[in-house]
Scaffold this active site. Structure first.
Site, mmCIF file in Angstrom:
data_model
loop_
_atom_site.group_PDB
_atom_site.id
_atom_site.type_symbol
_atom_site.label_atom_id
_atom_site.label_comp_id
_atom_site.label_asym_id
_atom_site.label_seq_id
_atom_site.Cartn_x
_atom_site.Cartn_y
_atom_site.Cartn_z
ATOM 1 N N ILE A 22 -19.284 2.009 -9.924
ATOM 2 C CA ILE A 22 -18.223 1.420 -10.977
ATOM 3 C C ILE A 22 -18.585 1.991 -12.432
ATOM 4 O O ILE A 22 -17.505 2.414 -13.031
ATOM 5 C CB ILE A 22 -18.656 -0.111 -10.857
ATOM 6 C CG1 ILE A 22 -18.033 -0.748 -9.446
ATOM 7 C CG2 ILE A 22 -17.765 -0.783 -12.186
ATOM 8 C CD1 ILE A 22 -18.150 -2.298 -9.194
ATOM 9 N N TYR B 53 -29.782 -12.062 -7.200
ATOM 10 C CA TYR B 53 -28.572 -11.175 -7.891
ATOM 11 C C TYR B 53 -27.707 -12.205 -8.267
ATOM 12 O O TYR B 53 -27.029 -11.935 -9.354
ATOM 13 C CB TYR B 53 -28.126 -10.407 -6.617
ATOM 14 C CG TYR B 53 -26.874 -9.667 -7.072
ATOM 15 C CD1 TYR B 53 -27.143 -8.506 -8.052
ATOM 16 C CD2 TYR B 53 -25.418 -9.616 -6.509
ATOM 17 C CE1 TYR B 53 -26.151 -7.633 -8.296
ATOM 18 C CE2 TYR B 53 -24.349 -8.950 -7.069
ATOM 19 C CZ TYR B 53 -24.633 -7.802 -7.531
ATOM 20 O OH TYR B 53 -23.749 -7.027 -8.118
ATOM 21 N N GLY C 279 -15.314 -8.222 -6.629
ATOM 22 C CA GLY C 279 -15.497 -8.704 -5.234
ATOM 23 C C GLY C 279 -16.252 -7.654 -4.347
ATOM 24 O O GLY C 279 -17.286 -6.978 -4.922
#
Length: 238
Positions: free
Chosen positions: A13, A146, A177
């Site tokens: 990302i 997490y 997601g």
């Protein structure tokens, strides 16, 4: 020219965010911890500045932000993307495992925000975008640490939005997601197919989906949006 600093920017990302911002004309610096070859390749590809930094070390973060601000002249946008996951039963986690997840996925954002905010306040302008996770909103079995760290990012974002709003700084949080990155390496093709089936849009997300949302939040159109938690999840978290 607008400038940005992205943490954890060498892969997944983070790399997609670096590519998207530079494609829109931003000057970008990004930090990385161990993926030196990937970072150098991304730097050559995009022209972004790659800075090695262990974001769990507050002094390294301070030095990294100082270097980025010096090379870019200032920082308009901070994207806190660095994070690590740990899968397993909570009772099997060691103290070091817990600290590693919390330090990388939550404390690092505190360190970078603390270092970047004074410059933004002095200019009375700036954007901060924290990359959380759908698990920070709904929790995930066998990913308690997490989930806790990413939930903490949501709380940090909401609080900072109120704290920094009077200085013209917006703070928002994205909750991706199931996104096709290295974090899915432990899943079988059958697991991934099941996750896609559970997603209303019937597919897994891509790093580019998240990067596009970052670019929108960083743009002029989102100037009146702050303190928000936005799902980039194909409807998975609904």
């Amino acid at each position: 020219m607008k400038t940005a600093l992205v943490t954890g920017g060498s892969r997944g990302i983070g790399a997609a965010i670096v590519r998207a911002l530079t494609a829109k004309g931003w000057q970008v610096a990004f930090c990385y911890r161990s993926s030196h070859e990937a970072a150098q390749q991304l730097s050559q590809e995009t022209g972004a500045l790659a800075i090695p930094c262990d974001v769990t070390d507050s002094e390294q973060v301070r030095a990294m932000v100082t270097e980025a601000a010096r090379r870019l002249s200032h920082i308009d946008l901070l994207v806190n993307n660095a994070g690590v996951a740990w899968q397993g039963l909570l009772t099997d986690m060691t103290d070091d495992d817990w600290r590693s997840v919390l330090d990388t996925s939550l404390s690092a954002a505190f360190y970078t925000c603390r270092a970047v905010i004074p410059g933004m306040v002095s200019r009375r302008a700036g954007r901060i975008i924290n990359i959380s996770s759908i698990w920070g909103r709904v929790g995930a079995s066998c990913e308690a640490a997490y989930s806790a760290a990413k939930a903490g990012l949501i709380g940090l974002s909401k609080a900072l939005a109120k704290e920094l709003g009077p200085s013209g700084i917006t703070v928002n949080c994205l909750c991706p997601g199931v996104i096709r990155t290295d974090m899915l390496a432990c899943y079988t093709p059958e697991d991934l197919a099941a996750l896609a089936d559970e997603t209303p849009l019937c597919r897994l997300g891509t790093p580019e989906d998240v990067a596009a949302t970052v670019c929108w939040l960083a743009g002029d159109e989102a100037g009146f949006i702050t303190g928000q938690v936005i799902g980039v999840d194909g409807g998975f978290g609904q």
